[in-house]
Each structure stands twice: as structure tokens, then as C-alpha cells.
Scaffold this motif. Structure first.
Motif, PDB file in Angstrom:
ATOM      1  N   ARG A   1       0.802  -1.195   0.000  1.00  0.00           N
ATOM      2  CA  ARG A   1      -0.052   0.051   0.008  1.00  0.00           C
ATOM      3  C   ARG A   1       0.890   1.383  -0.150  1.00  0.00           C
ATOM      4  NH1 ARG A   1      -2.748  -2.696   4.139  1.00  0.00           N
ATOM      5  NH2 ARG A   1      -2.054  -1.169   5.713  1.00  0.00           N
ATOM      6  N   VAL A   2       1.893   1.238   0.822  1.00  0.00           N
ATOM      7  CA  VAL A   2       2.651   2.277   0.897  1.00  0.00           C
ATOM      8  C   VAL A   2       3.549   2.606  -0.429  1.00  0.00           C
ATOM      9  CG1 VAL A   2       4.899   3.253   2.060  1.00  0.00           C
ATOM     10  CG2 VAL A   2       3.066   2.295   3.255  1.00  0.00           C
ATOM     11  N   ARG A   3       3.781   1.611  -1.157  1.00  0.00           N
ATOM     12  CA  ARG A   3       4.422   1.589  -2.344  1.00  0.00           C
ATOM     13  C   ARG A   3       3.758   1.948  -3.549  1.00  0.00           C
ATOM     14  NH1 ARG A   3       6.864   2.628  -6.153  1.00  0.00           N
ATOM     15  NH2 ARG A   3       8.292   1.520  -7.357  1.00  0.00           N
ATOM     16  N   SER A   4       2.403   1.784  -3.369  1.00  0.00           N
ATOM     17  CA  SER A   4       1.515   2.294  -4.392  1.00  0.00           C
ATOM     18  C   SER A   4       1.186   3.954  -4.329  1.00  0.00           C
ATOM     19  CB  SER A   4       0.051   1.645  -4.309  1.00  0.00           C
ATOM     20  OG  SER A   4      -0.548   2.255  -2.948  1.00  0.00           O
ATOM     21  N   TYR A   5       1.812   4.604  -3.243  1.00  0.00           N
ATOM     22  CA  TYR A   5       1.698   5.805  -3.012  1.00  0.00           C
ATOM     23  C   TYR A   5       2.795   6.611  -3.179  1.00  0.00           C
ATOM     24  CZ  TYR A   5      -2.673   5.816  -0.409  1.00  0.00           C
ATOM     25  OH  TYR A   5      -4.295   5.716  -0.089  1.00  0.00           O
ATOM     26  N   ILE A   6       3.923   5.838  -3.617  1.00  0.00           N
ATOM     27  CA  ILE A   6       5.275   6.526  -4.158  1.00  0.00           C
ATOM     28  C   ILE A   6       5.085   7.360  -5.294  1.00  0.00           C
ATOM     29  CG2 ILE A   6       7.588   5.989  -4.891  1.00  0.00           C
ATOM     30  CD1 ILE A   6       7.205   5.415  -1.719  1.00  0.00           C
ATOM     31  N   LYS A   7       4.675   6.756  -6.289  1.00  0.00           N
ATOM     32  CA  LYS A   7       4.634   7.815  -7.340  1.00  0.00           C
ATOM     33  C   LYS A   7       3.596   9.072  -7.264  1.00  0.00           C
ATOM     34  CE  LYS A   7       3.594   7.837 -12.196  1.00  0.00           C
ATOM     35  NZ  LYS A   7       3.333   7.044 -13.654  1.00  0.00           N
ATOM     36  N   PRO A   8       2.522   8.755  -6.839  1.00  0.00           N
ATOM     37  CA  PRO A   8       1.426   9.885  -6.744  1.00  0.00           C
ATOM     38  C   PRO A   8       1.999  10.969  -5.443  1.00  0.00           C
ATOM     39  CG  PRO A   8       0.215   8.070  -6.319  1.00  0.00           C
ATOM     40  CD  PRO A   8       1.589   7.472  -6.411  1.00  0.00           C
ATOM     41  N   VAL A   9       2.785  10.565  -4.591  1.00  0.00           N
ATOM     42  CA  VAL A   9       3.783  11.458  -3.951  1.00  0.00           C
ATOM     43  C   VAL A   9       4.703  12.329  -4.328  1.00  0.00           C
ATOM     44  CG1 VAL A   9       4.982  11.935  -1.453  1.00  0.00           C
ATOM     45  CG2 VAL A   9       2.863  10.418  -1.563  1.00  0.00           C
ATOM     46  N   HIS A  10       5.392  11.613  -5.191  1.00  0.00           N
ATOM     47  CA  HIS A  10       6.499  12.011  -5.736  1.00  0.00           C
ATOM     48  C   HIS A  10       6.020  13.137  -7.076  1.00  0.00           C
ATOM     49  CE1 HIS A  10      10.713  12.115  -7.478  1.00  0.00           C
ATOM     50  NE2 HIS A  10      10.116  12.241  -8.560  1.00  0.00           N
ATOM     51  N   THR A  11       4.967  12.850  -7.654  1.00  0.00           N
ATOM     52  CA  THR A  11       4.550  13.515  -8.880  1.00  0.00           C
ATOM     53  C   THR A  11       3.647  14.781  -8.192  1.00  0.00           C
ATOM     54  OG1 THR A  11       2.635  12.331  -9.341  1.00  0.00           O
ATOM     55  CG2 THR A  11       4.599  12.034 -10.473  1.00  0.00           C
ATOM     56  N   GLY A  12       3.027  14.841  -7.062  1.00  0.00           N
ATOM     57  CA  GLY A  12       2.250  15.616  -6.409  1.00  0.00           C
ATOM     58  C   GLY A  12       0.889  15.401  -6.572  1.00  0.00           C
ATOM     59  N   SER A  13       0.546  14.233  -7.067  1.00  0.00           N
ATOM     60  CA  SER A  13      -1.166  13.815  -7.478  1.00  0.00           C
ATOM     61  C   SER A  13      -1.810  13.226  -6.425  1.00  0.00           C
ATOM     62  CB  SER A  13      -0.906  13.253  -8.722  1.00  0.00           C
ATOM     63  OG  SER A  13      -0.354  11.956  -8.659  1.00  0.00           O
ATOM     64  N   VAL A  14      -1.030  13.030  -5.146  1.00  0.00           N
ATOM     65  CA  VAL A  14      -1.537  12.189  -4.181  1.00  0.00           C
ATOM     66  C   VAL A  14      -2.930  12.861  -3.765  1.00  0.00           C
ATOM     67  CG1 VAL A  14      -0.448  13.429  -2.375  1.00  0.00           C
ATOM     68  CG2 VAL A  14      -1.293  11.170  -1.902  1.00  0.00           C
ATOM     69  N   TYR A  15      -3.235  13.998  -3.332  1.00  0.00           N
ATOM     70  CA  TYR A  15      -4.383  14.663  -3.245  1.00  0.00           C
ATOM     71  C   TYR A  15      -5.196  15.651  -4.249  1.00  0.00           C
ATOM     72  CZ  TYR A  15      -3.835  12.531   1.356  1.00  0.00           C
ATOM     73  OH  TYR A  15      -3.358  11.690   2.400  1.00  0.00           O
ATOM     74  N   GLY A  16      -4.802  15.568  -5.407  1.00  0.00           N
ATOM     75  CA  GLY A  16      -5.380  16.188  -6.625  1.00  0.00           C
ATOM     76  C   GLY A  16      -4.555  17.623  -6.643  1.00  0.00           C
ATOM     77  N   LEU A  17      -5.309  18.503  -7.259  1.00  0.00           N
ATOM     78  CA  LEU A  17      -4.964  19.846  -7.320  1.00  0.00           C
ATOM     79  C   LEU A  17      -3.955  20.618  -6.530  1.00  0.00           C
ATOM     80  CD1 LEU A  17      -4.725  21.884  -9.851  1.00  0.00           C
ATOM     81  CD2 LEU A  17      -6.798  22.907  -8.962  1.00  0.00           C
ATOM     82  N   PRO A  18      -4.704  20.428  -5.084  1.00  0.00           N
ATOM     83  CA  PRO A  18      -3.949  21.156  -4.120  1.00  0.00           C
ATOM     84  C   PRO A  18      -2.371  20.973  -3.975  1.00  0.00           C
ATOM     85  CG  PRO A  18      -5.994  20.715  -3.269  1.00  0.00           C
ATOM     86  CD  PRO A  18      -6.019  19.957  -4.754  1.00  0.00           C
ATOM     87  N   THR A  19      -2.164  19.269  -3.729  1.00  0.00           N
ATOM     88  CA  THR A  19      -0.824  18.998  -3.584  1.00  0.00           C
ATOM     89  C   THR A  19       0.106  19.058  -5.031  1.00  0.00           C
ATOM     90  OG1 THR A  19      -1.503  16.731  -4.165  1.00  0.00           O
ATOM     91  CG2 THR A  19      -1.074  17.312  -1.938  1.00  0.00           C
ATOM     92  N   LYS A  20      -0.680  19.171  -6.082  1.00  0.00           N
ATOM     93  CA  LYS A  20      -0.107  19.487  -7.453  1.00  0.00           C
ATOM     94  C   LYS A  20       0.434  20.985  -7.443  1.00  0.00           C
ATOM     95  CE  LYS A  20      -1.948  16.313 -10.644  1.00  0.00           C
ATOM     96  NZ  LYS A  20      -2.326  16.122 -12.080  1.00  0.00           N
ATOM     97  N   ILE A  21      -0.274  21.700  -7.089  1.00  0.00           N
ATOM     98  CA  ILE A  21       0.360  23.119  -6.679  1.00  0.00           C
ATOM     99  C   ILE A  21       1.409  23.444  -5.826  1.00  0.00           C
ATOM    100  CG2 ILE A  21      -0.470  25.421  -6.181  1.00  0.00           C
ATOM    101  CD1 ILE A  21      -3.300  24.891  -7.052  1.00  0.00           C
ATOM    102  N   ILE A  22       1.320  22.707  -4.893  1.00  0.00           N
ATOM    103  CA  ILE A  22       2.442  22.658  -3.707  1.00  0.00           C
ATOM    104  C   ILE A  22       3.613  22.074  -4.348  1.00  0.00           C
ATOM    105  CG2 ILE A  22       3.295  21.535  -1.567  1.00  0.00           C
ATOM    106  CD1 ILE A  22       0.340  21.746  -0.588  1.00  0.00           C
ATOM    107  N   SER A  23       3.714  21.066  -5.050  1.00  0.00           N
ATOM    108  CA  SER A  23       4.798  20.163  -5.775  1.00  0.00           C
ATOM    109  C   SER A  23       5.159  21.131  -6.436  1.00  0.00           C
ATOM    110  CB  SER A  23       4.370  18.789  -6.264  1.00  0.00           C
ATOM    111  OG  SER A  23       5.307  18.260  -6.860  1.00  0.00           O
ATOM    112  N   PHE A  24       4.401  21.840  -7.493  1.00  0.00           N
ATOM    113  CA  PHE A  24       5.046  22.788  -8.702  1.00  0.00           C
ATOM    114  C   PHE A  24       5.928  24.031  -8.155  1.00  0.00           C
ATOM    115  CE2 PHE A  24       4.271  26.859 -11.054  1.00  0.00           C
ATOM    116  CZ  PHE A  24       4.742  26.450 -12.141  1.00  0.00           C
TER     117      PHE A  24
END
Length: 412
Positions: free
Chosen positions: A349-372
Motif C-alpha cells: 500500500r505504501v509502495r502504491s503511494y510512492i509515485k503519486p507523492v513524488h508527482t504531487g498528484s496524491v491529493y489532486g490539484l492542491p498537492t500538485k500546486i504545492i509540488s509545482f
């Protein structure tokens, strides 16, 4: 110790600075890869919802008719009524000139042997599509086709991951090593930033914009480094897990989980004489309750008479990789294997979150903006770091005091 960490910070930065800058710039672009594609080509992704949806079997059949050499790989269906259906197709690539010349030089015996080898090799169930066909689910109209490998954003991704050199190349290793060095750079940077007193801390928490150029460069490097360091450490750690096998193994070891091993033999459909393969709709009937509430589902069709339907379903509100999977017999519609995300081990389960956390898509647009924003600010560090280093080495050494030799009293 400060001098020791400063030297580590400096020399590691000089060694990996260019690759880190390249990764940060390309990472800033890739954060909104999906949004960029949708904005530039809305005609592919969006339709006007009118009437009833056509059967998937008909949509796929009509779409592939327009590309005779294409083979079906997968079908992506979205819950959003205004989204097109995405059909993944495998289109044989044109042979390069070198390959054609090689074929001409082969003897008839060699050609026969090679063709027999190709027949013996069964196509993989998870063969990836190299082209996506966008189809209107209400009219069956082909809206366009897209090959990611031929796009600008794919070039940006290859630059980000492999420095355009490909997987398991020198570029791949250079990016991985630079990512590891970046982790030590960030840790030593926090150590060097850490103040001795509260007054110094207040100074290091804000940028003095009305100061000199050197002071502004110093503050941009130090202050922004502190505010972004925690986020960058998370991004770097997730990047390491995706880059190195030892980091991936460490993740499972820390979570006390075993890695999922690939099955020696993939599940197969049970064939009996006279049975006909099920259509997409018939294969989905057994999990229709899951599909109706899903954000999207992806279907991989059987490759041969023993193949199975492989279906991934993402529930609404879940992270992109937190999907449930089902393997279905292509003749009976029976669920052979079900892989629910909730039933996976902690490590999986943790491994499945690795890519979304890395790309910033884990919680949608808000985390994408932070990652950007974080990636954009990270582009400052290599530049300001070099400027600080140049300013330091350009400082003039203090002039030595000249010794005046006075005559001995006896000689006067």
C-alpha cells in the motif's frame, strides 16, 4: 563540524548540481502533464453527452477497423459522462533501415528459424499500448489518436528520468546517483542552516529584499532552502525508491512486508469446446456494482483462447494507484482472482503511494500546486549556490603587513 558539513554540501552540490537543476526544471513541467494535455487538446478528451452510450464491444471494433494493423491492448472508461473512451492499441512500428538491411542479408534457413521463434513466443497479457485512440462513447466517432512516445512531454519525462539515455543506461545511473547526493545536500543544508540563537533564527526565516545583491542571493539560497527542505526530502526519498532496487527493498523491510512475487504461471480461462468468448459488457456484469461508482476502470482483453480479462477499478476519491483488480474468465465470467487494495500488505500500500507523492498528484490539484511551487523554488538552489561559491572564492585575501627593516643601532 560546520566546516566538515559545509565542504560536503559544497562538493556534492558542484558534482550533481547540473543534473539536479535539470530534474527540478523538468519536474516542474511534469507536475501538470495531464492538465497540459487536456488544455492543448480538449477535443480528444471531452465530448457532449447525448443519448445512450454505445456498447464497448462495438466502440472497440469500429475504432480498430480504422487502423487495420492495430491490436487491442486496453480500454479506459471514465465515470464522467463528458469524457471520451480511451482505447489503447498496439501498432507495429516501422522497421529501421538497419533492420531492413539485416533482413535482406538473412538466409532462407535463418528467416525460417526466426519466424518460428516469433510464433513460439506468446504475447504478454500486460503488453503496453503505444497509441491511444479517443472515441466518442455516444456516436462511436474517432476523435483522434495520440502516441506518447512522439510527444514533447515524453521527451521531458525521459530527460527527467534518464537524461534522454534510456532505462538502465549511464543517464539513468547519473540521475539516480544525483538524487542520492541531493538527499545528503538537503540534510547538510539543514544542519548548516540551524542557528545557535533565537535572534539568528528570526533572521534566517525571512528574506531581506532591500539588502545588497550578495545578501539577497544568500537569503534566497538559505531561507527558501529551509522552507522547502522537508518537502524536497520526501520527493527525493520517493524518487530513490523508484530508481534503486535497494531503496525499494528497504521500504518493504521497514514496513515489515514481503514483496509481491510474480506468479510463475498467469491465471488462465477454462476453455471447453463450443464456448464463445464473452463481450466486454458480459465480462463486466459480475462486478457491475463496483463499476457504477468508480472514477474510472481499465480493461485488458484476453490475448488468446487461454487469456483472461484483467480489470482495474479506481473508486471515486481514491489515489490513482489505489485501485482494485479483478481477473475474469473470458468464457464463464467467473472471477478467478481479486486483488483488493485494502487486502494488500502495508508495504504494498505504501509502495502504491510512492509515485503519486513524488508527482504531487496524491491529493489532486492542491498537492500538485504545492509540488509545482517546491520544484520551482528548488531550481533556485543550484544557481544561487554557484553564485555564493563564486563570491566566496573572489574575496580578496587580506594584504600582508610589510615588515620594515630598521638599521642596527651600532651601525648608526
Amino acid at each position: 563540524m560546520k566546516i566538515f558539513f559545509r565542504n560536503i554540501h559544497l562538493y556534492l552540490s558542484l558534482a550533481a548540481g547540473i543534473v539536479i537543476l535539470c530534474s527540478c526544471i523538468t519536474g516542474t513541467i511534469l507536475v501538470f502533464e495531464k492538465e497540459i494535455n487536456h488544455k492543448l487538446h480538449p477535443e480528444r478528451y471531452y465530448v457532449t453527452a447525448k443519448g445512450q452510450r454505445l456498447p464497448l464491444q462495438q466502440l472497440v471494433k469500429d475504432a480498430l477497423k480504422q487502423l487495420p494493423k492495430a491490436k487491442l491492448a486496453s480500454v479506459m472508461v471514465y465515470h464522467d459522462a463528458e469524457r471520451s473512451v480511451e482505447i489503447g492499441a498496439i501498432i507495429p512500428e516501422k522497421k529501421k533501415k538497419e533492420d531492413k538491411d539485416k533482413d535482406k542479408k538473412e538466409t532462407p534457413a535463418e528467416k525460417g528459424k526466426n519466424s518460428q521463434n516469433l510464433k513460439d513466443k506468446k504475447p504478454k497479457e500486460n503488453a503496453r499500448a503505444n497509441t491511444t485512440l479517443f472515441v466518442n462513447p455516444y456516436t462511436g466517432e474517432l476523435l483522434g489518436q495520440y502516441s506518447k512516445r512522439q510527444s514533447f512531454l515524453f521527451t521531458v519525462e525521459m530527460l527527467h528520468r534518464f537524461l534522454l539515455a534510456g532505462k538502465d543506461s549511464v543517464g539513468d545511473m547519473a540521475v539516480g546517483i544525483s538524487t542520492l547526493l541531493f538527499l545528503f545536500i538537503l540534510i547538510t543544508g539543514v544542519i548548516l542552516w540551524w542557528p545557535k540563537t533565537r535572534n539568528i533564527m528570526r533572521q534566517r526565516l525571512k528574506i531581506k529584499f532591500d539588502g545588497s545583491g550578495k545578501r539577497l542571493t544568500h537569503d534566497l539560497h538559505i531561507v527558501t532552502g529551509f522552507y522547502t527542505s522537508l518537502f524536497l526530502i520526501v520527493i527525493v526519498l520517493t524518487g530513490l525508491v523508484m530508481s534503486f532496487k535497494w531503496a525499494n527493498n528497504a521500504l518493504y523491510a521497514i514496513t515489515g512486508s514481503k514483496q509481491q512475487k510474480e506468479e510463475a504461471k498467469a491465471p488462465e480461462s477454462k476453455y471447453e469446446a463450443g464456448l464463445q468468448p464473452l463481450t466486454f459488457e458480459q465480462a463486466l456484469a459480475g462486478i457491475s456494482d463496483k463499476i457504477t461508482t468508480a472514477e474510472f476502470y481499465n480493461i485488458r482483453a484476453p490475448r488468446d483462447s487461454a487469456g483472461t480479462y484483467s480489470i482495474n477499478i479506481l473508486e471515486q476519491g481514491k489515489t490513482e494507484n489505489a485501485s482494485d483488480s479483478y481477473i475474469i474468465d473470458q468464457y464463464s465470467g467467473k472471477i478467478i482472482v481479486s486483488g483488493l487494495f485494502a487486502d494488500k500488505s502495508l508495504g504494498q500500500r505504501v509502495r502504491s503511494y510512492i509515485k503519486p507523492v513524488h508527482t504531487g498528484s496524491v491529493y489532486g490539484l492542491p498537492t500538485k500546486i504545492i509540488s509545482f511551487i517546491i520544484c520551482l523554488l528548488a531550481c533556485i538552489f543550484p544557481v544561487t549556490g554557484v553564485m555564493l561559491w563564486l563570491n566566496r572564492i573572489k574575496k580578496k585575501k587580506p594584504a600582508r603587513k610589510r615588515l620594515i627593516r630598521h638599521p642596527h643601532p651600532a651601525a648608526v
